[in-house]
Structure formats: C-alpha cells, structure tokens
Design a protein around this motif. Sequence first.
Motif, PDB file in Angstrom:
ATOM      1  N   ASP A   1       0.248   0.807   3.182  1.00 51.62           N
ATOM      2  CA  ASP A   1      -0.486  -0.360   3.819  1.00 51.62           C
ATOM      3  C   ASP A   1      -2.118  -0.040   3.708  1.00 51.62           C
ATOM      4  O   ASP A   1      -2.695  -0.712   4.601  1.00 51.62           O
ATOM      5  CB  ASP A   1      -0.081  -0.802   4.971  1.00 51.62           C
TER       6      ASP A   1
ATOM      7  N   PHE B   1      -0.587   1.637  -1.262  1.00 48.06           N
ATOM      8  CA  PHE B   1      -0.271   0.335  -1.295  1.00 48.06           C
ATOM      9  C   PHE B   1       0.710  -0.081  -2.233  1.00 48.06           C
ATOM     10  O   PHE B   1       1.033   0.429  -3.169  1.00 48.06           O
ATOM     11  CB  PHE B   1      -1.463  -0.644  -1.392  1.00 48.06           C
TER      12      PHE B   1
ATOM     13  N   ASN C   1      -2.726  -3.220   8.119  1.00 48.47           N
ATOM     14  CA  ASN C   1      -2.869  -4.717   7.500  1.00 48.47           C
ATOM     15  C   ASN C   1      -2.974  -5.499   8.483  1.00 48.47           C
ATOM     16  O   ASN C   1      -3.931  -6.469   8.671  1.00 48.47           O
ATOM     17  CB  ASN C   1      -1.407  -5.079   6.723  1.00 48.47           C
TER      18      ASN C   1
END
Length: 262
Positions: free
Chosen positions: A44, A50, A173
């Motif tokens: 994240d 990611f 996030n």
Amino acid sequence: MTPTFSRRLLLTLATGLFALGAQAQTALDTITKSKTVKIAVPTDYPPYGFVGPDMKPQGLDVAMAELIAAKLGVKAELVPVTSANRIPYLQTKKADLVISTLGKNPDREKVINFSAAYAPFYQAVFAAKSLPIKSWADLAGKSVAVTRGAMEDQELAKVAPATLEYKRFEDNNATIAAFAAGQTQLLATSAAVAGNLMQRNPGLNTEYKLLLKDSPCYVGVAKGEDALLAKVNAIIAAAKASGELEALSKKWLGRGTGDLPL
C-alpha cells in the motif's frame, strides 16, 4: 557399566546432540533447505510496494526482495505487511526478512538488526500551497494525517507542538485518503508517497513543507541471524557495485541512490 545403562547413556547423549543441532539451525539454513525465503513487503506504499493492475505486488521493495531471493538461489515468498506489523512479523518468524521502507533508529536496533542501506527515502510534512507553514511552531492547532507506527509518526512527535491534532490510520491508503478528502490540513508521509498523491490529485495543490527525517531504507533481519545478515549485506554490496541498485532507484523513484550509508 551394564549394557542397559550404556544404551540409556548413548540414547541420552544422542538426544542432547540432536537438540543442539536443532538449536543451531539458522534462518539461512532453513531458507537453503526449503528453497524459499519469506520476505515482508508493503503493498500500500507506491512506488516502494503496491498492487498492480494484474493484482500482483510490484515496486522498488518488491523488486529488491526478488533480487535478494534470486541471488540466494531461492524463491521469494512475498508477505504483505503494514508499518505497524512488519517488525513483529520478523520477530515471530512469519518473515525471514523485512524489505518494507524500513528506517533505522535506536529503538528498532534494540529488537532487530539492519543491513546496509539499499535505497533512498525521506519523510516530510506536506500541505496545500495556500497554508503558510515555515516552522514547526506553525503546526500548532492544526490537524495531521499519519500512519500509525510509521517513522513519520515517531519523528513528528519529537518536533511538533503539543496542540497539533493527530489523526492516525492503520495503513497508508487510509492516511492518504483522509488527507485527500480534507479530513486533515496536513499530511506526514514519505516524499515518494506524497509525489504519487500530487500526481493523482493536482487539484489539491499539495507541496513539501518541512523535513522530518532523511531515512534510507534497510533490510530488517532478526537478532541472532548473523549468517543471513552477512549474506544480505554481500548481495547489497555487489548490487551497488554493479549498478543494479542505481537502476532500481531510477526506475521506481525517478532518481539515483545517492550516497547510501553502510
């Protein structure tokens, strides 16, 4: 000495030697035998780690994990972690290594070991261009979004005024989303993450305000695993000399490694 006593003595000695052998087994031994290394990575935290369009982890830390696994001659088993659980995963053997934008500080050095640095990284405070922030005193009475347990959370507590309102989130996030939604006036995060935010949300007019810490990335290794640490350091040194680290940094961060500490 009777035959029965002799057999018992031999059995006792054999059991003791087996136990000593089991205790002597290192993480590197286990990795070599299983042909797999479990590496904790972020999922994240672009561009370090990611999930891509193909739903597979990617980024600088993921590429570094794959490079180390390849040099060890084993398969990389990627273990997704957050800032809060990456060190506990290492301590409880859920991961053999942590490659997750891990910065070094005295408190962390008490519980785990660190390799040589493999990539640049720094944390800072960001806010809208219209918000005048020139010093730490200017943060008084304002609100900041920060990921719980992350380096920027720890560093901000050392310099921010007591009236700064913290809004802590469990992953990056959520932290970014809160700032982007206007829930806070300030954002404390890495320059890489902030750069990604600025690119995706130009309307926020976000800019760099104050430097929190220049903190290169290190590989985390459990205490007592000196053989694995030495192997990782040798891989990093070779990759630095060959230009592999420089290439990874330019690919994912848009700039070279600079002078990385050992």
